[in-house]
Each structure stands twice: as C-alpha cells, then as structure tokens.
Design a protein around this motif. Structure first.
Motif, PDB file in Angstrom:
ATOM      1  N   TYR A 103       0.842  -1.200   0.000  1.00 36.40           N
ATOM      2  CA  TYR A 103       0.000   0.000   0.000  1.00 36.40           C
ATOM      3  C   TYR A 103       0.876   1.248   0.000  1.00 36.40           C
ATOM      4  O   TYR A 103       0.651   2.182  -0.784  1.00 36.40           O
ATOM      5  CB  TYR A 103      -0.944   0.012   1.201  1.00 36.40           C
ATOM      6  CG  TYR A 103      -1.762   1.287   1.263  1.00 36.40           C
ATOM      7  CD1 TYR A 103      -2.760   1.522   0.327  1.00 36.40           C
ATOM      8  CD2 TYR A 103      -1.508   2.265   2.229  1.00 36.40           C
ATOM      9  CE1 TYR A 103      -3.499   2.701   0.349  1.00 36.40           C
ATOM     10  CE2 TYR A 103      -2.233   3.439   2.259  1.00 36.40           C
ATOM     11  CZ  TYR A 103      -3.230   3.654   1.324  1.00 36.40           C
ATOM     12  OH  TYR A 103      -3.952   4.829   1.336  1.00 36.40           O
ATOM     13  N   CYS A 104       1.886   1.273   0.876  1.00 37.40           N
ATOM     14  CA  CYS A 104       2.795   2.421   0.925  1.00 37.40           C
ATOM     15  C   CYS A 104       3.528   2.578  -0.406  1.00 37.40           C
ATOM     16  O   CYS A 104       3.719   3.699  -0.885  1.00 37.40           O
ATOM     17  CB  CYS A 104       3.796   2.249   2.058  1.00 37.40           C
ATOM     18  SG  CYS A 104       3.079   2.331   3.721  1.00 37.40           S
ATOM     19  N   ALA A 105       3.920   1.459  -0.992  1.00 39.87           N
ATOM     20  CA  ALA A 105       4.609   1.524  -2.284  1.00 39.87           C
ATOM     21  C   ALA A 105       3.716   2.137  -3.352  1.00 39.87           C
ATOM     22  O   ALA A 105       4.180   2.942  -4.173  1.00 39.87           O
ATOM     23  CB  ALA A 105       5.048   0.116  -2.714  1.00 39.87           C
ATOM     24  N   THR A 106       2.431   1.786  -3.339  1.00 44.91           N
ATOM     25  CA  THR A 106       1.522   2.351  -4.352  1.00 44.91           C
ATOM     26  C   THR A 106       1.345   3.844  -4.154  1.00 44.91           C
ATOM     27  O   THR A 106       1.273   4.603  -5.132  1.00 44.91           O
ATOM     28  CB  THR A 106       0.141   1.669  -4.335  1.00 44.91           C
ATOM     29  OG1 THR A 106      -0.541   1.930  -3.095  1.00 44.91           O
ATOM     30  CG2 THR A 106       0.252   0.158  -4.547  1.00 44.91           C
ATOM     31  N   LYS A 107       1.294   4.300  -2.918  1.00 40.97           N
ATOM     32  CA  LYS A 107       1.101   5.727  -2.674  1.00 40.97           C
ATOM     33  C   LYS A 107       2.392   6.513  -2.891  1.00 40.97           C
ATOM     34  O   LYS A 107       2.354   7.685  -3.282  1.00 40.97           O
ATOM     35  CB  LYS A 107       0.533   5.956  -1.273  1.00 40.97           C
ATOM     36  CG  LYS A 107      -0.916   5.487  -1.140  1.00 40.97           C
ATOM     37  CD  LYS A 107      -1.840   6.163  -2.146  1.00 40.97           C
ATOM     38  CE  LYS A 107      -3.290   5.796  -1.965  1.00 40.97           C
ATOM     39  NZ  LYS A 107      -4.177   6.485  -2.942  1.00 40.97           N
ATOM     40  N   HIS A 108       3.546   5.876  -2.673  1.00 42.39           N
ATOM     41  CA  HIS A 108       4.797   6.504  -3.084  1.00 42.39           C
ATOM     42  C   HIS A 108       4.817   6.654  -4.604  1.00 42.39           C
ATOM     43  O   HIS A 108       5.317   7.659  -5.136  1.00 42.39           O
ATOM     44  CB  HIS A 108       5.995   5.663  -2.622  1.00 42.39           C
ATOM     45  CG  HIS A 108       6.463   5.971  -1.234  1.00 42.39           C
ATOM     46  ND1 HIS A 108       5.763   5.587  -0.104  1.00 42.39           N
ATOM     47  CD2 HIS A 108       7.566   6.634  -0.779  1.00 42.39           C
ATOM     48  CE1 HIS A 108       6.423   5.986   0.980  1.00 42.39           C
ATOM     49  NE2 HIS A 108       7.520   6.629   0.595  1.00 42.39           N
ATOM     50  N   ALA A 109       4.270   5.663  -5.288  1.00 40.84           N
ATOM     51  CA  ALA A 109       4.207   5.730  -6.754  1.00 40.84           C
ATOM     52  C   ALA A 109       3.312   6.876  -7.212  1.00 40.84           C
ATOM     53  O   ALA A 109       3.630   7.579  -8.181  1.00 40.84           O
ATOM     54  CB  ALA A 109       3.701   4.404  -7.321  1.00 40.84           C
ATOM     55  N   VAL A 110       2.193   7.074  -6.525  1.00 42.05           N
ATOM     56  CA  VAL A 110       1.300   8.181  -6.873  1.00 42.05           C
ATOM     57  C   VAL A 110       2.018   9.514  -6.693  1.00 42.05           C
ATOM     58  O   VAL A 110       1.893  10.426  -7.523  1.00 42.05           O
ATOM     59  CB  VAL A 110       0.006   8.133  -6.028  1.00 42.05           C
ATOM     60  CG1 VAL A 110      -0.815   9.407  -6.215  1.00 42.05           C
ATOM     61  CG2 VAL A 110      -0.823   6.913  -6.410  1.00 42.05           C
ATOM     62  N   LYS A 111       2.783   9.637  -5.620  1.00 40.99           N
ATOM     63  CA  LYS A 111       3.542  10.864  -5.386  1.00 40.99           C
ATOM     64  C   LYS A 111       4.543  11.099  -6.522  1.00 40.99           C
ATOM     65  O   LYS A 111       4.631  12.201  -7.087  1.00 40.99           O
ATOM     66  CB  LYS A 111       4.270  10.791  -4.041  1.00 40.99           C
ATOM     67  CG  LYS A 111       5.124  12.008  -3.710  1.00 40.99           C
ATOM     68  CD  LYS A 111       5.753  11.851  -2.326  1.00 40.99           C
ATOM     69  CE  LYS A 111       6.575  13.087  -1.944  1.00 40.99           C
ATOM     70  NZ  LYS A 111       7.790  13.223  -2.772  1.00 40.99           N
ATOM     71  N   ALA A 112       5.299  10.064  -6.881  1.00 38.28           N
ATOM     72  CA  ALA A 112       6.287  10.192  -7.950  1.00 38.28           C
ATOM     73  C   ALA A 112       5.615  10.489  -9.279  1.00 38.28           C
ATOM     74  O   ALA A 112       6.102  11.316 -10.074  1.00 38.28           O
ATOM     75  CB  ALA A 112       7.114   8.903  -8.050  1.00 38.28           C
ATOM     76  N   PHE A 113       4.491   9.836  -9.527  1.00 38.05           N
ATOM     77  CA  PHE A 113       3.768  10.044 -10.778  1.00 38.05           C
ATOM     78  C   PHE A 113       3.224  11.464 -10.862  1.00 38.05           C
ATOM     79  O   PHE A 113       3.260  12.098 -11.928  1.00 38.05           O
ATOM     80  CB  PHE A 113       2.630   9.028 -10.887  1.00 38.05           C
ATOM     81  CG  PHE A 113       1.847   9.128 -12.165  1.00 38.05           C
ATOM     82  CD1 PHE A 113       2.403   8.744 -13.371  1.00 38.05           C
ATOM     83  CD2 PHE A 113       0.537   9.593 -12.159  1.00 38.05           C
ATOM     84  CE1 PHE A 113       1.685   8.833 -14.556  1.00 38.05           C
ATOM     85  CE2 PHE A 113      -0.193   9.681 -13.329  1.00 38.05           C
ATOM     86  CZ  PHE A 113       0.389   9.303 -14.536  1.00 38.05           C
ATOM     87  N   THR A 114       2.731  11.979  -9.758  1.00 42.24           N
ATOM     88  CA  THR A 114       2.223  13.351  -9.722  1.00 42.24           C
ATOM     89  C   THR A 114       3.328  14.343 -10.077  1.00 42.24           C
ATOM     90  O   THR A 114       3.141  15.241 -10.903  1.00 42.24           O
ATOM     91  CB  THR A 114       1.650  13.682  -8.329  1.00 42.24           C
ATOM     92  OG1 THR A 114       0.601  12.759  -8.011  1.00 42.24           O
ATOM     93  CG2 THR A 114       1.102  15.102  -8.274  1.00 42.24           C
TER      94      THR A 114
END
Length: 255
Positions: free
Chosen positions: A155-166
């Motif tokens: 879950y944390c990895a997916t939200k880190h991905a959202v941050k990077a993608f943003t």
C-alpha cells in the motif's frame, strides 16, 4: 471567495463513498458539473439524482472499474464535455500483513487500482488538457506516500508511486497551463479500513477508536480549495492529518 468552478466540468473517480463522494458534493455546491465514476451503479444513480436536485448541476455517471483500461478508454472516448478537473480518487488498501505473509491477490488489487487506475485515467485525459492548454489533475495520495509503516509494504509503495507520478506528470506538462496536484491525508474515517480488513467491522472500527479522525468532507474541502485557486497557482501537495496523528504510525488516543 471567487468561485472559479461554476459551469466547469469535473470527473471524480471512486465517487460512490468516502472522499470521492464528498468531493462530488463539494464541487456540485460550487455549481460545477460532474462526471462521477464508481463500480456501484445504484450508488452512482442515487448521487446523481441528489446532486442534480439539490444544486441544479448536470451530472453524468460512468459505472466502470478504473483498473480496466479498455473500459476507461471506451468511456472517455465518448465524453462530449471538456474535463476541466480530473480527481483521481479511486483507491484502496487490502490487508495489513507483513511482506512475508501478505496475499498476492491483495497486492495485485492495490497495484492495479492505486497505480494503474491513476495512470489509465491520467493518460487518457491529459492529452485533451494539453491540447486545450488548460485543466487540472488532482491525485488523492496518502501520508503513506511520504513515509512507510510495517504491514503496509505494498500500500505504501503504491502511494509513493502516486507521489512520484504526480511530480513527473507536472514536469511532463511543464510549459503548459495544465496544473497537477496531490492531497495526502492521514487517518480519514470512511469505508477505507473496512475494505482493508475485508469487511471486519470490529477491526476497522478500532482504527478510529478513541480519536477524532478526519472525515471525507475535510479532504473534499481541501481538494476543492486546490481546484479553486487562481489559474497561476499550483499546489503540488498538501499533507493533512488529524491533530491526534503526527506520522503514519504515531497516533494519540484518548484513555
């Protein structure tokens, strides 16, 4: 406060509950027309009726799963309205097991929804915004995208991905007037924990026991604020926690 959303169109994913539903209500109250997405048709239809009745806005529904790229593409290709604001809200957590015990099915669902869903919708809508040289993409992240905690590896990895993608999306659109933002909530009392714990109500309730968590409406107000800034203002991120929370794993509870 100047209302810059009146008469515009916003597309909100995951609008059948929680932050997404509250965001749709908040935008409708600003006379913003809406396209609401979710997987539960009855909830979408009921929300459409409520918003059109209470706020005299136009509301369209899209009952599809953001994980399904073909369904996303088919729906967006038929849109007749320009999307002024895209709110990528659909997301979930599944389980809180250690990495060595976690379910592959839970992992796949989180990766496909939290990452690929955001990718799908952004990839399909951002070209329209770029062509018109205006628009706003707002991604709902999490405090988990800024710091990780045990039991939340994927879950944390997916939200880190959202941050990077943003951040990368903003850079890809550098030089245009398209804005890209994110809001990163801490503990918000919605269906989130019930979904995470596969319907275990008692375990879900314990997440918010003896504290005053954020509400979906709290985050919706912040999303609305971000969307309603003057066109030259781009808020990249906003970390929002209840007073009783100081980090992803530091929570103070009343005795």
């Amino acid at each position: 406060m100047t209302n810059r959303l009146e008469g515009k169109w916003a597309l909100v994913t995951g609008a059948t509950s929680g932050i997404g539903r509250a965001t749709a209500v908040e935008f409708a109250a600003s006379s913003c027309n809406l396209i609401i997405n979710g997987r539960r048709k009855e909830r979408l239809d009921n929300l459409k009726q409520q918003l059109e009745t209470e706020h005299s806005v136009v509301v369209e529904t899209g009952c599809f799963d953001v994980r399904d790229r073909e369904a996303c593409s088919d729906f967006i290709s038929q849109l007749e309205h320009p999307i002024d604001t895209l709110v990528n809200n659909a997301g979930l957590a599944r389980g809180k097991d250690a990495v060595y015990d976690a379910s592959f099915e839970d992992w796949d669902e989180m990766v496909d929804t939290n990452i690929k869903g955001v990718l799908n919708m952004t990839r399909l809508i951002s070209p329209r915004m770029k062509e018109k040289n205006r628009g706003h993409i707002i991604n709902v992240g999490s405090i988990a995208g800024h710091e990780s905690y045990p039991g939340g590896s994927v879950y944390c990895a997916t939200k880190h991905a959202v941050k990077a993608f943003t951040e990368a999306t903003k850079k890809d659109l550098h030089g245009t007037n398209v804005r890209v933002s994110m809001v990163s909530p801490g503990l918000v009392e919605t269906e989130f924990s019930n979904v995470r714990f596969h319907g275990d109500d008692e375990r879900a309730d314990n997440v918010y026991a003896n504290l005053d968590p954020l509400t979906g409406e709290d985050i919706a107000e912040i999303i609305h604020f971000i969307a309603n800034r003057p066109p030259h203002v781009n808020i990249m991120d906003s970390i929002v926690l209840p007073v009783s929370q100081s980090s992803s794993s530091m929570v103070s509870r009343d005795e």
